[in-house]
Design an enzyme around this catalytic site. Sequence first.
Site, mmCIF file in Angstrom:
data_model
loop_
_atom_site.group_PDB
_atom_site.id
_atom_site.type_symbol
_atom_site.label_atom_id
_atom_site.label_comp_id
_atom_site.label_asym_id
_atom_site.label_seq_id
_atom_site.Cartn_x
_atom_site.Cartn_y
_atom_site.Cartn_z
ATOM 1 C CE1 TYR A 58 -3.849 -2.230 0.200
ATOM 2 C CE2 TYR A 58 -2.665 -3.297 1.988
ATOM 3 C CZ TYR A 58 -3.691 -3.287 1.082
ATOM 4 O OH TYR A 58 -4.568 -4.341 1.029
ATOM 5 C CG HIS A 73 -9.496 -1.585 -5.416
ATOM 6 N ND1 HIS A 73 -10.011 -1.993 -4.216
ATOM 7 C CD2 HIS A 73 -10.479 -1.721 -6.331
ATOM 8 C CE1 HIS A 73 -11.267 -2.367 -4.395
ATOM 9 N NE2 HIS A 73 -11.576 -2.204 -5.668
#
Length: 145
Positions: free
Chosen positions: A24, A101
């Site tokens: 991430y 995302h």
Amino acid sequence: MVKRVLVLNGPNLNMLGTREPGIYGAATLADIKSLCLDAGVELGLEIDFRQSNHEGELVSWIQEAMNSADGILINPAGYSHTSVAIHDALRAVGLPVAEVHISNIHQREAFRHHSYVSAVAFGVICGFGVTGYRLALMALAEKLS
């Protein structure tokens, strides 16, 4: 007239910056909020930025958006792959939805390859890191113009 976009973030995204930075990145949710607010100014969008770890709260916010927003940008996180309730709420409000995302969900575990939200979104952006939020806001601004 300024268009209002509800930016929703699902579970565990409050942990960005410390949660699996290899997947991430190092950006925090506060960094993403700043990115979205700045992009909103540039694109003529009013941004309402929220995060919840609770499915029902996300559903309530989606329902409220029917009377307070022109579009929704959502990173449903883990609920992408499990939540028929979020899918149904997004379909019910009838607003344009962009799904984002941070990671490329198609390069990850097989259970992440399907998103219930994608079926009600006009577009899906994944794998571009936090830049995906900016790209999704650009697409929403165009859709709403």
